[in-house]
Design a protein around this motif. Sequence first.
Motif, mmCIF file in Angstrom:
data_model
loop_
_atom_site.group_PDB
_atom_site.id
_atom_site.type_symbol
_atom_site.label_atom_id
_atom_site.label_comp_id
_atom_site.label_asym_id
_atom_site.label_seq_id
_atom_site.Cartn_x
_atom_site.Cartn_y
_atom_site.Cartn_z
ATOM 1 N N HIS A 216 5.199 4.005 5.836
ATOM 2 C CA HIS A 216 5.268 2.571 5.592
ATOM 3 C C HIS A 216 4.629 2.228 4.249
ATOM 4 C CE1 HIS A 216 6.656 -0.555 8.437
ATOM 5 N NE2 HIS A 216 6.114 -1.383 7.568
ATOM 6 N N GLY A 217 5.160 1.190 3.612
ATOM 7 C CA GLY A 217 4.524 0.626 2.439
ATOM 8 C C GLY A 217 3.459 -0.373 2.861
ATOM 9 N N ASP A 218 2.344 -0.406 2.156
ATOM 10 C CA ASP A 218 1.229 -1.244 2.595
ATOM 11 C C ASP A 218 1.479 -2.738 2.392
ATOM 12 O OD1 ASP A 218 1.034 -1.336 -0.181
ATOM 13 O OD2 ASP A 218 -1.116 -0.925 -0.258
ATOM 14 N N SER A 219 2.517 -3.086 1.615
ATOM 15 C CA SER A 219 2.793 -4.503 1.337
ATOM 16 C C SER A 219 4.204 -4.893 1.759
ATOM 17 C CB SER A 219 2.585 -4.795 -0.155
ATOM 18 O OG SER A 219 1.260 -4.531 -0.550
ATOM 19 N N ASP A 220 4.686 -4.293 2.820
ATOM 20 C CA ASP A 220 6.046 -4.541 3.313
ATOM 21 C C ASP A 220 6.149 -5.945 3.905
ATOM 22 O OD1 ASP A 220 8.550 -4.484 4.582
ATOM 23 O OD2 ASP A 220 8.343 -2.373 5.112
ATOM 24 N N GLU A 221 7.000 -6.781 3.316
ATOM 25 C CA GLU A 221 7.212 -8.142 3.814
ATOM 26 C C GLU A 221 8.316 -8.202 4.861
ATOM 27 O OE1 GLU A 221 7.614 -11.308 0.960
ATOM 28 O OE2 GLU A 221 6.589 -10.145 -0.587
ATOM 29 N N VAL A 222 9.165 -7.198 4.901
ATOM 30 C CA VAL A 222 10.333 -7.220 5.791
ATOM 31 C C VAL A 222 10.009 -6.609 7.146
ATOM 32 C CG1 VAL A 222 12.751 -6.521 6.033
ATOM 33 C CG2 VAL A 222 11.838 -7.138 3.769
ATOM 34 N N ALA A 223 9.299 -5.494 7.136
ATOM 35 C CA ALA A 223 8.808 -4.871 8.370
ATOM 36 C C ALA A 223 7.294 -4.755 8.224
ATOM 37 C CB ALA A 223 9.438 -3.497 8.580
ATOM 38 N N PRO A 224 6.553 -5.761 8.661
ATOM 39 C CA PRO A 224 5.097 -5.750 8.464
ATOM 40 C C PRO A 224 4.454 -4.460 8.949
ATOM 41 C CG PRO A 224 5.804 -7.891 9.259
ATOM 42 C CD PRO A 224 7.009 -6.993 9.325
ATOM 43 N N ILE A 225 3.404 -4.056 8.255
ATOM 44 C CA ILE A 225 2.792 -2.751 8.498
ATOM 45 C C ILE A 225 2.179 -2.631 9.898
ATOM 46 C CG2 ILE A 225 0.500 -3.338 7.595
ATOM 47 C CD1 ILE A 225 0.543 -0.521 6.248
ATOM 48 N N LYS A 244 0.586 3.242 -0.907
ATOM 49 C CA LYS A 244 -0.144 2.150 -1.530
ATOM 50 C C LYS A 244 0.722 1.410 -2.559
ATOM 51 C CE LYS A 244 -3.895 3.276 0.689
ATOM 52 N NZ LYS A 244 -4.365 2.443 1.828
ATOM 53 N N GLU A 245 0.449 0.120 -2.687
ATOM 54 C CA GLU A 245 1.156 -0.739 -3.641
ATOM 55 C C GLU A 245 2.672 -0.558 -3.524
ATOM 56 O OE1 GLU A 245 -0.445 -0.028 -7.539
ATOM 57 O OE2 GLU A 245 -2.185 -1.289 -7.142
ATOM 58 N N SER A 246 3.166 -0.666 -2.304
ATOM 59 C CA SER A 246 4.585 -0.443 -2.030
ATOM 60 C C SER A 246 5.100 -1.487 -1.054
ATOM 61 C CB SER A 246 4.807 0.952 -1.430
ATOM 62 O OG SER A 246 4.381 1.950 -2.317
ATOM 63 N N GLY A 247 6.365 -1.829 -1.219
ATOM 64 C CA GLY A 247 7.005 -2.782 -0.339
ATOM 65 C C GLY A 247 7.946 -2.101 0.642
ATOM 66 N N HIS A 248 8.933 -2.856 1.105
ATOM 67 C CA HIS A 248 9.899 -2.326 2.069
ATOM 68 C C HIS A 248 10.682 -1.158 1.485
ATOM 69 C CE1 HIS A 248 12.117 -2.653 5.799
ATOM 70 N NE2 HIS A 248 13.275 -2.700 5.152
ATOM 71 N N MET A 249 10.870 -1.174 0.182
ATOM 72 C CA MET A 249 11.641 -0.126 -0.491
ATOM 73 C C MET A 249 10.733 0.970 -1.041
ATOM 74 S SD MET A 249 14.672 -1.311 0.003
ATOM 75 C CE MET A 249 15.731 -0.402 -1.113
ATOM 76 N N PHE A 250 9.684 1.306 -0.312
ATOM 77 C CA PHE A 250 8.716 2.303 -0.781
ATOM 78 C C PHE A 250 9.371 3.635 -1.110
ATOM 79 C CE2 PHE A 250 9.052 3.471 3.637
ATOM 80 C CZ PHE A 250 8.861 4.845 3.644
ATOM 81 N N PHE A 251 10.450 3.974 -0.416
ATOM 82 C CA PHE A 251 11.120 5.252 -0.632
ATOM 83 C C PHE A 251 11.809 5.312 -1.994
ATOM 84 C CE2 PHE A 251 13.758 2.320 1.670
ATOM 85 C CZ PHE A 251 15.013 2.426 1.105
ATOM 86 N N VAL A 252 12.076 4.153 -2.585
ATOM 87 C CA VAL A 252 12.582 4.079 -3.948
ATOM 88 C C VAL A 252 11.422 3.969 -4.929
ATOM 89 C CG1 VAL A 252 13.932 2.680 -5.574
ATOM 90 C CG2 VAL A 252 14.758 3.027 -3.231
ATOM 91 N N GLU A 253 10.476 3.116 -4.606
ATOM 92 C CA GLU A 253 9.347 2.846 -5.498
ATOM 93 C C GLU A 253 8.461 4.079 -5.684
ATOM 94 O OE1 GLU A 253 9.036 -1.795 -3.945
ATOM 95 O OE2 GLU A 253 7.653 -0.270 -3.217
#
Length: 277
Positions: A216-225, A244-253
């Motif tokens: 999980h990304g720690d800053s996911d707005e779509v699927a909260p952690i 860390k410092e990642s959103g829903h698209m952590f796998f890209v980021e």
Amino acid sequence: MPYVNNNGINIYYETHGDGIPVILLLGLGGSMRAWDCQIQDFPNNYKVILIDNRGAGQSDKPDTEYNLEIFAEDIKCVLDDAKIKKANMLGLSMGGFIAQRFYSLYPEMISSLILGCTGMGLNDPANKKFSIDVEKLLHKERTEDNHEQIIKSMHKHFFYPKFRENNPEFMQAALSNSKSQPQPFHSYKRQLMACYAKTTLSPLLPNIKVPTLVLHGDSDEVAPIENAFYMHKHIPNAELEVFKESGHMFFVEKQQEFSKTILDFLHKHNNCNAMAV
């Protein structure tokens, strides 16, 4: 590359490499082309199976009910067609819902699970949902006139702010790809409604008996952690990795970190399984 037919619906899939099978499942609206970077990271001793969920990519897009059971049946048809009896399964977002439901229906076909940026289904009482703003955006009807603006708005919620700022060319390419190959609104809506599963997934978590990795990304707005923490707590012996410092698209980021994490997990547990045999 082949199609497989499930009760009149053609499901497109590809296989890459030869060896230990790994199924990669994307989420809402996703096409297998989003995995192109990850494919290059897999060594030759893995057979990677990419599947376009019904309603997206090169699979059929019927305007009929979609649900997690139907998605699972589509995957079962793919594996049967590819003569794969058992595989590791990685599901992101909606793909994580599908992976959990597939395991509950066909546990004998799964060696391990990797569940990323997901939860237990949008109707599950244990699932922490996104904000009202995100919900309104996801349900907003798309037209030719507003498509670009909706995608730009989704990017603001799906990607971590610093990633958007530091990668303007990538974000523009993502927008261009969405405009050039838009998903029909009817199949997008059918996929979205499948995420509001009638079958709640949280009661099934304690029944997962294979090695499981929650990402999980720690800053996911779509699927909260909070959903990752819940799955980690309720799946026996599950492992958890937070980016860390990642959103829903952590796998890209965090592509390289993501690839290394899943390959380390697969290597560890597939080697253990081989030793046990």
